[in-house]
Write a protein that holds these residues in place. Structure first.
Motif, PDB file in Angstrom:
ATOM      1  N   THR A  50      42.442  49.371  -9.617  1.00  0.00           N
ATOM      2  CA  THR A  50      41.660  48.161  -9.371  1.00  0.00           C
ATOM      3  C   THR A  50      41.288  48.125  -7.894  1.00  0.00           C
ATOM      4  OG1 THR A  50      42.751  46.919 -11.131  1.00  0.00           O
ATOM      5  CG2 THR A  50      41.677  45.637  -9.404  1.00  0.00           C
ATOM      6  N   VAL A  51      40.043  47.834  -7.601  1.00  0.00           N
ATOM      7  CA  VAL A  51      39.590  47.716  -6.216  1.00  0.00           C
ATOM      8  C   VAL A  51      39.517  46.232  -5.864  1.00  0.00           C
ATOM      9  CG1 VAL A  51      37.762  48.209  -4.556  1.00  0.00           C
ATOM     10  CG2 VAL A  51      38.262  49.847  -6.393  1.00  0.00           C
ATOM     11  N   VAL A 102      47.973  41.521  -9.885  1.00  0.00           N
ATOM     12  CA  VAL A 102      47.102  42.627 -10.293  1.00  0.00           C
ATOM     13  C   VAL A 102      47.965  43.772 -10.809  1.00  0.00           C
ATOM     14  CG1 VAL A 102      45.354  44.284  -9.536  1.00  0.00           C
ATOM     15  CG2 VAL A 102      45.380  41.970  -8.575  1.00  0.00           C
ATOM     16  N   PRO A 103      47.821  44.147 -12.069  1.00  0.00           N
ATOM     17  CA  PRO A 103      48.656  45.231 -12.613  1.00  0.00           C
ATOM     18  C   PRO A 103      48.146  46.599 -12.183  1.00  0.00           C
ATOM     19  CG  PRO A 103      47.146  44.449 -14.297  1.00  0.00           C
ATOM     20  CD  PRO A 103      46.931  43.560 -13.096  1.00  0.00           C
ATOM     21  N   GLY A 104      49.060  47.529 -12.049  1.00  0.00           N
ATOM     22  CA  GLY A 104      48.680  48.912 -11.783  1.00  0.00           C
ATOM     23  C   GLY A 104      48.301  49.167 -10.343  1.00  0.00           C
ATOM     24  N   PRO A 105      47.808  50.382 -10.077  1.00  0.00           N
ATOM     25  CA  PRO A 105      47.476  50.769  -8.699  1.00  0.00           C
ATOM     26  C   PRO A 105      46.278  49.997  -8.164  1.00  0.00           C
ATOM     27  CG  PRO A 105      46.779  52.465 -10.240  1.00  0.00           C
ATOM     28  CD  PRO A 105      47.586  51.484 -11.031  1.00  0.00           C
ATOM     29  N   ILE A 106      46.289  49.779  -6.838  1.00  0.00           N
ATOM     30  CA  ILE A 106      45.267  48.977  -6.160  1.00  0.00           C
ATOM     31  C   ILE A 106      44.730  49.749  -4.964  1.00  0.00           C
ATOM     32  CG2 ILE A 106      44.841  46.853  -4.837  1.00  0.00           C
ATOM     33  CD1 ILE A 106      47.205  45.600  -6.394  1.00  0.00           C
ATOM     34  N   VAL A 107      43.415  49.719  -4.805  1.00  0.00           N
ATOM     35  CA  VAL A 107      42.787  50.097  -3.536  1.00  0.00           C
ATOM     36  C   VAL A 107      42.355  48.798  -2.876  1.00  0.00           C
ATOM     37  CG1 VAL A 107      40.862  51.278  -2.429  1.00  0.00           C
ATOM     38  CG2 VAL A 107      42.010  52.343  -4.377  1.00  0.00           C
ATOM     39  N   LEU A 108      42.913  48.531  -1.708  1.00  0.00           N
ATOM     40  CA  LEU A 108      42.697  47.257  -1.026  1.00  0.00           C
ATOM     41  C   LEU A 108      41.749  47.464   0.147  1.00  0.00           C
ATOM     42  CD1 LEU A 108      43.473  44.258  -0.829  1.00  0.00           C
ATOM     43  CD2 LEU A 108      45.486  44.948   0.501  1.00  0.00           C
ATOM     44  N   ASN A 120      48.484  42.867   6.656  1.00  0.00           N
ATOM     45  CA  ASN A 120      49.713  42.104   6.469  1.00  0.00           C
ATOM     46  C   ASN A 120      50.043  41.869   5.000  1.00  0.00           C
ATOM     47  OD1 ASN A 120      50.701  40.876   9.320  1.00  0.00           O
ATOM     48  ND2 ASN A 120      48.479  41.116   9.322  1.00  0.00           N
ATOM     49  N   ALA A 121      49.022  41.622   4.187  1.00  0.00           N
ATOM     50  CA  ALA A 121      49.268  41.266   2.785  1.00  0.00           C
ATOM     51  C   ALA A 121      49.811  42.424   1.968  1.00  0.00           C
ATOM     52  CB  ALA A 121      47.974  40.753   2.150  1.00  0.00           C
ATOM     53  N   ALA A 122      49.453  43.660   2.313  1.00  0.00           N
ATOM     54  CA  ALA A 122      49.869  44.819   1.520  1.00  0.00           C
ATOM     55  C   ALA A 122      51.275  45.287   1.827  1.00  0.00           C
ATOM     56  CB  ALA A 122      48.892  45.968   1.730  1.00  0.00           C
ATOM     57  N   ASN A 127      52.246  48.699  -5.305  1.00  0.00           N
ATOM     58  CA  ASN A 127      51.053  48.968  -6.113  1.00  0.00           C
ATOM     59  C   ASN A 127      49.832  49.292  -5.264  1.00  0.00           C
ATOM     60  OD1 ASN A 127      52.268  48.684  -8.580  1.00  0.00           O
ATOM     61  ND2 ASN A 127      51.358  46.710  -9.083  1.00  0.00           N
ATOM     62  N   VAL A 128      49.855  48.911  -4.003  1.00  0.00           N
ATOM     63  CA  VAL A 128      48.720  49.203  -3.117  1.00  0.00           C
ATOM     64  C   VAL A 128      48.844  50.655  -2.663  1.00  0.00           C
ATOM     65  CG1 VAL A 128      47.497  48.618  -0.999  1.00  0.00           C
ATOM     66  CG2 VAL A 128      48.569  46.805  -2.359  1.00  0.00           C
ATOM     67  N   LYS A 129      47.921  51.472  -3.144  1.00  0.00           N
ATOM     68  CA  LYS A 129      47.994  52.912  -2.907  1.00  0.00           C
ATOM     69  C   LYS A 129      47.080  53.382  -1.791  1.00  0.00           C
ATOM     70  CE  LYS A 129      50.803  53.262  -6.398  1.00  0.00           C
ATOM     71  NZ  LYS A 129      52.255  53.475  -6.165  1.00  0.00           N
ATOM     72  N   ALA A 130      46.102  52.571  -1.416  1.00  0.00           N
ATOM     73  CA  ALA A 130      45.180  52.954  -0.344  1.00  0.00           C
ATOM     74  C   ALA A 130      44.623  51.703   0.310  1.00  0.00           C
ATOM     75  CB  ALA A 130      44.039  53.819  -0.891  1.00  0.00           C
TER      76      ALA A 130
END
Length: 279
Positions: A50-51, A102-108, A120-122, A127-130
């Protein structure tokens, strides 16, 4: 021995059916025969992350419209939560709470002050991968927007270009004066488009400028950065310094502070590059 006619015909049909089954078995790919739905190795293809796109000051989620369109066209789930613009700590806490749903991997992805918020939030969210920074602040612990601006002069976001509007609850809102908006934020957009953006800008609470960053997520999460070389809001030298310090993969664009609007396809390409590294 003479077979009845109907039996001979039936036998011919069986022979034809058998030949067809043998031919089909020969041409079915091995991956399909084994029940695989992904790569030729037989393993299912990894789901796309999820982006999550976070806007900056003097903007709202609509600034991501072109990028959202491109990402959705390419099959990505995209979320654009509002950035409250009320305080660095509270904005980051709000985004952290949102990310937890948010389920699963995240690009933030963060634009401008949104980069401060995602940094700061990540932190602590596995789950935040990038992280992707677009014309953005990438603070280290203890740094503020004011301290980074002092370290790298050249921004045209100066007091004379701003309107300060006190509110009833004691918060002072900061707007960019409409007459200066295009030169500061949108110098590669048309005058008409810049005027629309100036009319719809959302203010930043003045207190945000002095708030310090906490522990940065980029120390443990891979990062990418888009640096606008014609940015008049966050000096390109500041962007490049912060991106290099974070170990980010850097893409330079001849773009204003709003490269996400003027070059959405190029910004999307960087986000998708980061997404491919999450699998």
């Amino acid at each position: 021995m003479q077979f009845p006619l109907n039996l001979r015909l039936r036998g011919g049909r069986f022979a034809l059916l058998g030949a067809a089954l043998v031919l089909a078995a020969a041409i079915i790919p091995a991956s399909t025969a084994s029940g695989a739905t992904g790569a030729r190795s037989g393993h299912p293809a990894a789901a796309k992350p999820t982006v999550v796109l976070v806007h900056g000051a003097w903007a709202d989620g609509s600034s991501w419209s072109g990028v959202v369109r491109d990402l959705q066209h390419d099959g990505y789930t995209v979320d654009v939560p509002p950035n409250p613009l009320r305080g660095a700590a509270s904005d980051s806490a709000y985004l952290a709470s949102y990310l937890a749903t948010v389920p699963g991997p995240i690009v933030l992805v963060g634009h401008s002050y949104g980069g401060f918020v995602i940094t700061n939030a990540a932190t602590g969210n596995t789950n935040v991968k990038a992280l992707v920074y677009v014309d953005a602040y990438i603070p280290a612990q203890g740094e503020s927007l004011n301290s980074l601006s002092a370290q790298f002069p050249g921004s045209e976001v100066v007091p004379d270009a701003l309107n300060f509007v006190p509110s009833a609850d004691g918060v002072v809102d900061v707007y960019i004066k409409p007459a200066q908006f295009r030169e500061i934020m949108a110098n590669d957009l048309s005058a008409g488009q810049a005027a629309e953006l100036a009319a719809t800008e959302r203010p930043l609470a003045a207190s945000v400028l002095g708030e310090e960053s906490g522990a940065p997520a980029w120390t443990s999460i891979p990062s990418w950065a888009v640096v606008g070389t014609a940015d008049h809001a966050v000096p390109p030298a500041a962007q490049e310094f912060m991106a290099e310090r974070a170990g980010a993969t850097i893409t330079k664009l001849n773009a204003s502070h709003l490269s996400l609007i003027s070059h959405p396809n190029k910004v999307t390409a960087v986000i998708e590059e980061a997404a491919r590294h999450t699998s």
